[in-house]
Design a protein around this motif. Structure first.
Motif, PDB file in Angstrom:
ATOM      1  N   ALA A 172      35.492  -5.062  -4.349  1.00  0.00           N
ATOM      2  CA  ALA A 172      35.241  -5.524  -5.745  1.00  0.00           C
ATOM      3  C   ALA A 172      33.949  -6.082  -5.752  1.00  0.00           C
ATOM      4  N   PHE A 173      33.585  -7.098  -5.044  1.00  0.00           N
ATOM      5  CA  PHE A 173      32.177  -7.726  -5.038  1.00  0.00           C
ATOM      6  C   PHE A 173      31.120  -6.831  -5.090  1.00  0.00           C
ATOM      7  N   ILE A 174      31.060  -5.686  -4.359  1.00  0.00           N
ATOM      8  CA  ILE A 174      30.028  -4.874  -4.357  1.00  0.00           C
ATOM      9  C   ILE A 174      29.777  -4.153  -5.639  1.00  0.00           C
ATOM     10  N   HIS A 175      30.802  -3.512  -6.245  1.00  0.00           N
ATOM     11  CA  HIS A 175      30.645  -2.754  -7.683  1.00  0.00           C
ATOM     12  C   HIS A 175      30.709  -3.826  -8.943  1.00  0.00           C
ATOM     13  N   SER A 176      31.074  -5.081  -8.630  1.00  0.00           N
ATOM     14  CA  SER A 176      31.477  -5.965  -9.422  1.00  0.00           C
ATOM     15  C   SER A 176      31.145  -7.356  -9.282  1.00  0.00           C
ATOM     16  N   PRO A 177      29.864  -7.777  -8.730  1.00  0.00           N
ATOM     17  CA  PRO A 177      29.849  -9.147  -8.281  1.00  0.00           C
ATOM     18  C   PRO A 177      29.613 -10.187  -9.400  1.00  0.00           C
ATOM     19  N   PRO A 178      30.362 -11.343  -9.048  1.00  0.00           N
ATOM     20  CA  PRO A 178      30.482 -12.273 -10.335  1.00  0.00           C
ATOM     21  C   PRO A 178      28.797 -12.656 -10.516  1.00  0.00           C
ATOM     22  N   ASP A 179      28.789 -13.290 -11.802  1.00  0.00           N
ATOM     23  CA  ASP A 179      27.216 -13.819 -11.931  1.00  0.00           C
ATOM     24  C   ASP A 179      27.200 -14.877 -11.345  1.00  0.00           C
ATOM     25  N   GLU A 235      23.527 -10.678  -3.569  1.00  0.00           N
ATOM     26  CA  GLU A 235      23.250  -9.803  -2.508  1.00  0.00           C
ATOM     27  C   GLU A 235      23.877  -8.525  -2.782  1.00  0.00           C
ATOM     28  N   TYR A 236      24.319  -8.169  -3.763  1.00  0.00           N
ATOM     29  CA  TYR A 236      24.924  -6.813  -4.343  1.00  0.00           C
ATOM     30  C   TYR A 236      24.406  -6.426  -5.636  1.00  0.00           C
ATOM     31  N   ALA A 237      24.020  -7.479  -6.601  1.00  0.00           N
ATOM     32  CA  ALA A 237      23.629  -6.833  -7.848  1.00  0.00           C
ATOM     33  C   ALA A 237      22.728  -5.731  -8.005  1.00  0.00           C
ATOM     34  N   MET A 238      21.666  -5.636  -7.151  1.00  0.00           N
ATOM     35  CA  MET A 238      20.714  -4.656  -7.271  1.00  0.00           C
ATOM     36  C   MET A 238      21.530  -3.250  -7.139  1.00  0.00           C
ATOM     37  N   ALA A 239      22.536  -3.013  -6.255  1.00  0.00           N
ATOM     38  CA  ALA A 239      22.969  -1.911  -5.929  1.00  0.00           C
ATOM     39  C   ALA A 239      24.375  -1.545  -6.437  1.00  0.00           C
ATOM     40  N   ALA A 240      24.783  -2.550  -7.489  1.00  0.00           N
ATOM     41  CA  ALA A 240      25.949  -2.434  -8.034  1.00  0.00           C
ATOM     42  C   ALA A 240      26.017  -1.057  -8.677  1.00  0.00           C
ATOM     43  N   ASP A 241      25.143  -0.735  -9.524  1.00  0.00           N
ATOM     44  CA  ASP A 241      25.496   0.530 -10.311  1.00  0.00           C
ATOM     45  C   ASP A 241      25.604   1.811  -9.460  1.00  0.00           C
ATOM     46  N   LEU A 242      25.125   1.683  -8.430  1.00  0.00           N
ATOM     47  CA  LEU A 242      25.175   2.690  -7.236  1.00  0.00           C
ATOM     48  C   LEU A 242      26.712   3.020  -6.902  1.00  0.00           C
ATOM     49  N   HIS A 243      27.670   2.072  -6.884  1.00  0.00           N
ATOM     50  CA  HIS A 243      29.076   2.028  -6.423  1.00  0.00           C
ATOM     51  C   HIS A 243      29.983   2.087  -7.935  1.00  0.00           C
ATOM     52  N   VAL A 244      29.465   2.749  -9.114  1.00  0.00           N
ATOM     53  CA  VAL A 244      30.145   3.006 -10.125  1.00  0.00           C
ATOM     54  C   VAL A 244      31.539   3.944  -9.950  1.00  0.00           C
ATOM     55  N   GLY A 245      31.468   4.798  -9.032  1.00  0.00           N
ATOM     56  CA  GLY A 245      32.810   5.471  -8.555  1.00  0.00           C
ATOM     57  C   GLY A 245      33.810   4.348  -8.177  1.00  0.00           C
ATOM     58  N   GLU A 246      33.550   3.693  -7.285  1.00  0.00           N
ATOM     59  CA  GLU A 246      34.407   2.486  -6.858  1.00  0.00           C
ATOM     60  C   GLU A 246      35.205   1.702  -7.962  1.00  0.00           C
TER      61      GLU A 246
END
Length: 219
Positions: A125-132, A139-150
């Motif tokens: 969950a932290f990868i696709h929706s890291p808390p602000d 760590e993950y905000a830049m790549a979060a949109d790439l994990h929209v499937g998760e």
């Protein structure tokens, strides 16, 4: 039949809710050329909803058996089972809380849940929706949109768990004993189906229990 009509109404609105949810991800499905299955799912749910709506709008038959002597302490407006109502109220309220978080606020830690941060880390969950404002966001905000499937799967599961809880709440609190005592019989039919569904969910959780037990070590 009267006790089942509200259940059909709940099913009707549940189908529309699922269709609406799928619709919010349609642009992402289309971008990945994966919109065929979601469109098929929405079409079948809409067809089913139309059939249920037509039945509800055209069928006015409500069969009632003659009134019977009710057990001590029971009235036609009584809950069918106080024990079931209390159990559903406690357990399903907790499940609904977790599911609502996964649907509306994926990645947000609920403080009163033990080791919730480990659960969110392990499920991704932290990868696709890291808390602000957190280390995970950096760590993950830049790549979060790439994990929209998760993220879609996380919210999809949360939505369906909420719908399951809504049916449990309705069967426990919405259906009354009835002057003919039919409420208990009808609840019994619904509860048997819910028990089978709950067993399948527990089986799914059991498949991942061994990995979940070592989640903190894996991380």
């Amino acid at each position: 039949l009267g006790h089942f009509k509200p259940t059909l109404w709940l099913s009707f609105f549940s189908n529309l809710t699922i269709c609406g949810f799928l619709g919010t991800y349609m642009s992402d499905f289309a971008a990945a050329a994966a919109d065929g299955l979601p469109v098929f799912m929405m079409a079948t749910l809409l067809v089913e909803s139309i059939v249920m709506l037509l039945y509800l709008m055209t069928n006015n038959v409500t069969r009632r058996q003659p009134a019977v002597k009710l057990p001590a302490g029971k009235t036609p407006k009584s809950l069918t089972s106080s024990i079931v109502a209390r159990t559903v109220g406690i357990v399903s309220s907790l499940v609904a809380t977790f599911s609502a978080r996964d649907l509306f606020m994926p990645g947000q830690i609920i403080d009163f849940i033990p080791r919730d941060d480990i659960y969110l880390e392990w499920t991704g969950a932290f990868i696709h929706s890291p808390p602000d404002g957190t280390d995970e966001a950096e760590e993950y905000a830049m790549a979060a949109d790439l994990h929209v499937g998760e993220k879609y799967l996380c919210q999809f599961l949360g939505l369906h768990m909420l719908l399951i809880c809504s049916f449990k709440f309705f069967s426990a609190f919405g259906i009354r004993y009835g002057s003919d005592g039919s409420g208990l019989k009808k609840c019994g039919m619904i509860w048997k189906a819910q028990a089978v569904g709950a067993a399948l969910i527990l089986l799914l959780f059991r498949l991942f229990s061994a990995a979940a037990l070592t989640a903190s070590l894996d991380l």
